[in-house]
Structures are given as C-alpha cells and as structure tokens.
Design a protein around this motif. Structure first.
Motif, PDB file in Angstrom:
ATOM      1  N   ALA A   1     -41.112 -63.697 -52.702  1.00 17.18           N
ATOM      2  CA  ALA A   1     -41.882 -63.826 -53.956  1.00 17.18           C
ATOM      3  C   ALA A   1     -42.178 -62.543 -54.705  1.00 17.18           C
TER       4      ALA A   1
ATOM      5  N   GLY B   1     -44.370 -60.433 -57.811  1.00 18.21           N
ATOM      6  CA  GLY B   1     -45.260 -60.298 -59.122  1.00 18.21           C
ATOM      7  C   GLY B   1     -44.928 -59.346 -60.084  1.00 18.21           C
TER       8      GLY B   1
ATOM      9  N   SER C   1     -46.741 -52.954 -56.457  1.00 19.54           N
ATOM     10  CA  SER C   1     -46.652 -52.413 -55.125  1.00 19.54           C
ATOM     11  C   SER C   1     -45.625 -51.102 -55.312  1.00 19.54           C
TER      12      SER C   1
ATOM     13  N   TYR D   1     -51.450 -47.949 -45.821  1.00 17.14           N
ATOM     14  CA  TYR D   1     -51.608 -49.220 -46.783  1.00 17.14           C
ATOM     15  C   TYR D   1     -50.049 -49.554 -47.274  1.00 17.14           C
TER      16      TYR D   1
HETATM   17  C1  LIG Z   1     -51.539 -47.597 -60.745  1.00 19.02           C
HETATM   18  C2  LIG Z   1     -51.684 -48.547 -59.503  1.00 19.02           C
HETATM   19  C3  LIG Z   1     -53.092 -48.617 -59.038  1.00 19.02           C
HETATM   20  C4  LIG Z   1     -53.137 -49.171 -57.869  1.00 19.02           C
HETATM   21  N1  LIG Z   1     -54.588 -49.350 -57.211  1.00 19.02           N
HETATM   22  C5  LIG Z   1     -54.884 -50.122 -56.248  1.00 19.02           C
HETATM   23  C6  LIG Z   1     -56.226 -50.153 -55.749  1.00 19.02           C
HETATM   24  O1  LIG Z   1     -57.061 -49.484 -56.313  1.00 19.02           O
HETATM   25  N2  LIG Z   1     -56.272 -51.050 -54.564  1.00 19.02           N
HETATM   26  C7  LIG Z   1     -55.362 -51.788 -54.209  1.00 19.02           C
HETATM   27  O2  LIG Z   1     -55.636 -52.553 -53.055  1.00 19.02           O
HETATM   28  N3  LIG Z   1     -54.099 -51.717 -54.703  1.00 19.02           N
HETATM   29  C8  LIG Z   1     -53.899 -50.786 -55.752  1.00 19.02           C
HETATM   30  N4  LIG Z   1     -52.621 -50.888 -56.218  1.00 19.02           N
HETATM   31  C9  LIG Z   1     -51.596 -51.730 -55.773  1.00 19.02           C
HETATM   32  C10 LIG Z   1     -51.284 -53.268 -56.218  1.00 19.02           C
HETATM   33  O3  LIG Z   1     -52.602 -53.564 -56.237  1.00 19.02           O
HETATM   34  C11 LIG Z   1     -50.742 -54.178 -54.959  1.00 19.02           C
HETATM   35  O4  LIG Z   1     -49.679 -53.566 -54.687  1.00 19.02           O
HETATM   36  C12 LIG Z   1     -50.492 -55.492 -55.734  1.00 19.02           C
HETATM   37  O5  LIG Z   1     -49.928 -56.436 -54.640  1.00 19.02           O
HETATM   38  C13 LIG Z   1     -49.377 -55.533 -56.897  1.00 19.02           C
HETATM   39  O6  LIG Z   1     -49.483 -56.709 -57.281  1.00 19.02           O
HETATM   40  P1  LIG Z   1     -48.173 -57.477 -58.158  1.00 19.02           P
HETATM   41  O7  LIG Z   1     -48.381 -58.769 -58.612  1.00 19.02           O
HETATM   42  O8  LIG Z   1     -47.748 -56.316 -58.712  1.00 19.02           O
HETATM   43  O9  LIG Z   1     -47.288 -57.687 -56.734  1.00 19.02           O
HETATM   44  P2  LIG Z   1     -45.729 -56.993 -56.215  1.00 19.02           P
HETATM   45  O10 LIG Z   1     -45.925 -55.717 -56.241  1.00 19.02           O
HETATM   46  O11 LIG Z   1     -44.933 -57.630 -56.987  1.00 19.02           O
HETATM   47  O12 LIG Z   1     -45.939 -57.960 -54.935  1.00 19.02           O
HETATM   48  C14 LIG Z   1     -46.581 -57.121 -53.938  1.00 19.02           C
HETATM   49  C15 LIG Z   1     -46.576 -58.095 -52.569  1.00 19.02           C
HETATM   50  O13 LIG Z   1     -47.160 -59.516 -53.065  1.00 19.02           O
HETATM   51  C16 LIG Z   1     -46.194 -60.474 -52.816  1.00 19.02           C
HETATM   52  N5  LIG Z   1     -46.277 -61.212 -53.550  1.00 19.02           N
HETATM   53  C17 LIG Z   1     -46.187 -61.240 -54.824  1.00 19.02           C
HETATM   54  N6  LIG Z   1     -46.241 -62.719 -55.638  1.00 19.02           N
HETATM   55  C18 LIG Z   1     -46.356 -63.466 -54.667  1.00 19.02           C
HETATM   56  C19 LIG Z   1     -46.541 -65.024 -54.567  1.00 19.02           C
HETATM   57  N7  LIG Z   1     -46.492 -65.822 -55.405  1.00 19.02           N
HETATM   58  N8  LIG Z   1     -46.585 -65.669 -53.111  1.00 19.02           N
HETATM   59  C20 LIG Z   1     -46.728 -64.886 -52.264  1.00 19.02           C
HETATM   60  N9  LIG Z   1     -46.513 -63.449 -52.129  1.00 19.02           N
HETATM   61  C21 LIG Z   1     -46.451 -62.790 -53.397  1.00 19.02           C
HETATM   62  C22 LIG Z   1     -44.768 -59.760 -52.751  1.00 19.02           C
HETATM   63  O14 LIG Z   1     -43.718 -60.441 -51.849  1.00 19.02           O
HETATM   64  C23 LIG Z   1     -45.024 -58.360 -52.241  1.00 19.02           C
HETATM   65  O15 LIG Z   1     -45.122 -58.337 -50.793  1.00 19.02           O
HETATM   66  C24 LIG Z   1     -52.104 -50.229 -57.461  1.00 19.02           C
HETATM   67  C25 LIG Z   1     -50.918 -50.012 -57.854  1.00 19.02           C
HETATM   68  C26 LIG Z   1     -51.033 -49.314 -58.963  1.00 19.02           C
HETATM   69  C27 LIG Z   1     -49.380 -49.331 -59.755  1.00 19.02           C
END
Ligand SMILES: Cc1cc2nc3c(=O)[nH]c(=O)nc-3n(C[C@H](O)[C@H](O)[C@H](O)COP(=O)(O)OP(=O)(O)OC[C@H]3O[C@@H](n4cnc5c(N)ncnc54)[C@H](O)[C@@H]3O)c2cc1C
Length: 460
Positions: free
Chosen positions: A45, A47, A51, A410
């Motif tokens: 999956a 999102g 990440s 992380y």
């Molecule tokens: C500018 C910036 C600042 C950030 N600041 C922080 C912070 O302060 N604290 C923090 O903790 N993180 C931070 N992050 C990281 C971010 O919060 C995480 O990487 C988060 O998981 C991203 O969510 P996403 O929807 O983009 O998922 P993706 O990046 O698309 O996926 C991340 C993970 O989630 C899994 N996933 C997604 N959807 C599903 C689903 N439906 N079912 C099961 N698994 C799923 C994916 O397989 C993958 O392993 C930051 C990122 C950025 C770009």
C-alpha cells in the motif's frame, strides 16, 4: 488488467527511484479486486509518498495507491473520535475540523500525509513529550490481510497485529480505515465565528549551543508543542546552535491570516533556479540563525505557519537536483547532558558534507517497541544532498555511533540502512517479524525497505 499502470515512483527524497505497477482504487471493492488481480505478485500500500526513502516502494511489483480512498465516515462530537478511510490526509482533517475546534492528535512537519501512512510510520510531532505518537490515539484499525480477509484490530482483539501495524511500514496488511481521536483545541473560537480559526501563541528563542537548547527544552515541558531548528554545519562551541520554538493554542480567537502574504522567508530566500548544495546550505543556515537577532520573541501565528512551514514552499524537494537527497533522523537516549548528540553533530559538521537546517526535539517517555521509532531521548533530523559514496560512508559511521549510543534511525526517512545496524537499533525486530509472518506466511506484503532490512522473506 487495465487497472494497473506502470509508473516511475520515488519517495520524498527522490532517492531511490524505481518502477512498479500502480493501481488507484476509488472504493473498497476496487481495492479487493486489485488485490485479487495482482497475478501472484507481492504488493504494497502507498499513501502520499511523503516517506523519504523506499518504505513506500516495491520494485517491479504491484503497489496500491490509497489516496482516493478518502471518505470521512463518522465523527463523535463529544469524544472526538473520527472514523475515516485510510487515504484521508491530515490536511483534509485540519480543513474540516480546525474551525470546529478540533485538531489531529499528532501532526508531522507536512500536512500532506494520509492517516494510514501516519499509523504505518507511527508518526510523532512537536507534542510527543505530552501526547506520544499517532498510535496512542488510534483505537481500531480495519486491515486487509494476506489471505484477503478484512480483520479488525485494537488493543484487545488481534492486539499483536495492531501493535505490529503501528510503525510496521505497510508490511502487516493494507489499512482500510481507522478510528483516530482528534484533540480539542483550547480557544474561545466557536463554530459560529465565521472567518476565525484557532491560532497558536509561539515563542521563539535563539539558543547558541546544545546545552542551552536542552536547558530551554527542559524548562518547556509543560508547553503543548516544542521543537527546534538546529544548524548542522556549526562546530566547536557552536555545536547544536539554533532556534527553539514553543507554543500553545491561543486562548484568544483570531481572524485567520491568509497564508500568501506570510509565506516563509525561506521561500523568498530560495528564489527560482536555486539549487541546494554545500555552499548554499551553509549560507542559509547562518542567515536563518542570525535572522533571530533578538534572543526571544513572541507572536501568534496560524496553524499552517507553526506546524507546516515547509508546505508553503511547494515541491521544495526538487531543489536538491536530479540525484535527490537523504534525510537522516535518529534518536539517542538522554543522559550525558547531550554529549552523544553533540558528538554526532560534531562528526557531521566536520565531515565537510553540509546538512541543511535540521530539526531537533526532545521526545517524551512513551515508546511502543516493534518498529515504532519514538523513544525517550533527543531526536535530530538533517537533510543531505545526495553526494554518493562520500555521504553513504558518513551515514554508515553515524549508524554505528547511533547504535552504540542505544539509539536508532527512523525507517520512514531511511533509504540505505544496513541489516546489521538495523538489528542493533531495533532489538524487537525478530518478535515483530514473528507476528508479521504469522499474519502473512506467504510474504504477500513486501517493500524495498522490507527486503533491504530482512523484514520480509528469509531473515538471514
Ligand atoms: C516535509 C516532511 C516532514 C515530515 N515530518 C515528520 C515528522 O515531523 N514526524 C514524523 O513522524 N514523520 C514526518 N515525516 C514523515 C511522514 O510523516 C511519514 O513518512 C508518513 O508515513 C508519510 O505518510 P504517507 O501517506 O505519505 O505514506 P507513504 O510515504 O506513501 O507510505 C509510508 C508507509 O506507509 C505505508 N502505507 C501507506 N498507506 C498504507 C495503507 N493504506 N495500509 C498500510 N500501509 C500503508 C506504506 O506502505 C509505507 O510503508 C515528514 C515527511 C515530510 C515529507
């Protein structure tokens, strides 16, 4: 077929980049159909792909994009429980609920993440010291598991799977929906106050070194939100210099300032055609530190400006050029008056590889084990332009220092950690893998990160 389209995909750091067959379902039935129609391929999956590295990538296989699975299903006005589908973003929650006096319990530095991504990385925010991480505020998850069944997990039912999914980077199944509890915002703004949304009272304090940062941070534990910016290029007596911000929801209702006029100074500084490299990083860091001429200032700002300043600079990740960039975020236990963090910062600053302005924060006590990242201690996140082997060598050395200090990096930010270092940093990994393998004996759910770290398939 038809629903799968080949696509070049990368995380936020644009390194690494790979191709996969991607489906974009719009309903739960579409998800189940895509899952069945994957022709025996491993699947993952995805999102908003915020990440940084390869957590949301699965080279040459099938990826299901959840961003159109984004309905809010119900809301309990008394207790704050929101039931929503996996692809609802924090931005959408803020848009709907802030003016009604509710806010997500934990937010990262960008609002463009899905709730499923938030749980899969068990994200932390500026309030970790009082609120813990995302999973602390989730009571129920619906998960599509490897055998095609949908199971409900919570703290009592399938609790092992619940905890393995929190921080489990998508490797336990596909999150379809969850119940997450929003926090009530302290403010006298009410739903009837048109044009008014709660604001944040923020104090900004310039700190000349790490010891001062830790002192001010310790004196700010009763504040709801604290975070610092740290200059990763400063050395010697200036190691750890930066700016600490602490904030609380403002008791006074304010008219929302529309963002455009207030766009971050960084946006102006970056300008067009500007590329991030060692020289520009050093000058920007110094500019940012000196900009805070006064030791302390106090203002009231809107939520976007306080929580998501980088979102004002659309697509800032491309400023690192074609090779992309890597973020290195670690946490090390407290103790030694910050000596371990100081030694790591010093190693970075003296390496000659410039890290752009980083984030520093003291975590609270709550930790969940498994693959969940937050743990008591000090966390630092720094961005490095991808300069190839020299950078990778430096990061390997940092891994050793972090693991030796009892810390960890992380996974949501990682693109290159080795198995051995990973196992030192996450000693619970084998127990986590047992739970995962019991739920997915045929290794249906995989990712490039999972393969690299030995989380899927043969662990040797
Ligand atoms: C500018 C910036 C600042 C950030 N600041 C922080 C912070 O302060 N604290 C923090 O903790 N993180 C931070 N992050 C990281 C971010 O919060 C995480 O990487 C988060 O998981 C991203 O969510 P996403 O929807 O983009 O998922 P993706 O990046 O698309 O996926 C991340 C993970 O989630 C899994 N996933 C997604 N959807 C599903 C689903 N439906 N079912 C099961 N698994 C799923 C994916 O397989 C993958 O392993 C930051 C990122 C950025 C770009």
């Amino acid at each position: 077929m038809g629903r799968w389209a080949e696509q070049q995909v990368a995380g936020w750091g644009r390194y690494p980049s790979t191709t996969a067959l991607v489906a974009r379902p719009e309903t739960r039935r579409d998800i189940e159909a895509a899952f069945k129609d994957r022709e025996g391929s491993p699947v993952l999956a995805q999102g908003m792909r915020r990440s940084y590295g390869d957590a949301a990538l699965l080279k040459g296989c099938r990826v299901i994009d959840f961003t159109h699975i984004n309905r809010m299903l119900s809301f309990d006005e008394h207790e704050g429980w929101l039931r929503c589908e996996a692809g609802v973003t924090i931005a959408e929650i803020v848009d709907v609920f802030l003016e009604r006096g509710w806010f997500p319990p934990v937010v990262p530095g960008t609002k463009y993440v899905t709730v499923a991504g938030a749980l899969a990385s068990d994200i932390h925010g500026k309030n970790h010291h009082v609120a813990g991480s995302w999973s602390d505020h989730v009571r129920r998850v619906e998960l599509l598991t490897a055998n095609g069944e949908v199971v409900t997990c919570d703290r009592a039912t399938n609790s092992d799977l619940f905890w393995a999914t929190a921080g489990g980077q998508g490797l336990t199944g596909m999150i379809l929906a969850m119940d997450v509890r929003l926090g009530r915002v302290r403010s006298s703004t009410t739903a009837s106050d048109a044009d008014q949304v709660p604001m944040i009272d923020v104090e900004t304090i310039r700190v000349p070194d790490l010891a001062t940062f830790l002192q001010v941070s310790a004196a700010s534990h009763q504040r709801e939100y604290t975070v610092g910016w740290v200059d990763g290029t400063a050395r010697g007596r200036g190691t750890g210099r930066g700016v600490l911000m602490r904030g609380d929801w403002s008791a006074a209702p304010r008219r929302a300032v529309r963002r455009r006029a207030a766009r971050a100074s960084m946006a102006r500084y970056l300008g067009s055609g500007w590329l991030i490299n060692s020289a520009t990083i050093k000058s920007f860091n110094t500019f940012y530190y000196r900009r805070h001429i006064r030791r302390a200032t106090a203002r009231t700002v809107d939520a976007d400006r306080f929580f998501f300043p980088l979102d004002a600079v659309q697509g800032w990740n491309v400023l690192y050029g074609k090779r992309g960039f890597l973020q290195y975020q670690f946490v090390v236990p407290p103790g030694g008056g910050g000596d371990r963090v100081a030694a790591i910062l010093e190693a970075i600053a003296s390496s000659g590889i410039a890290a752009s302005l980083g984030v520093i924060k003291e975590f609270g006590e709550r930790a969940h084990g498994g693959l969940s990242f937050p743990a008591p201690g000090i966390t630092v996140a720094l961005d490095f332009p991808n300069t190839g082997t020299r950078l990778l060598d430096l990061l390997d050395r940092l891994d050793d220092a972090v693991a030796s200090a009892g810390g960890r990096v992380y996974l949501a930010k990682d693109a290159r950690l080795g198995r051995e270092s990973f196992r030192r940093m996450y000693p619970d990994w084998s127990r986590w893998k047992e739970v995962r393998d019991a739920a997915d004996p045929d290794q249906v759910f995989q990712s490039d990160l999972g393969r690299r770290l030995g989380l899927v398939g043969d662990a040797s």
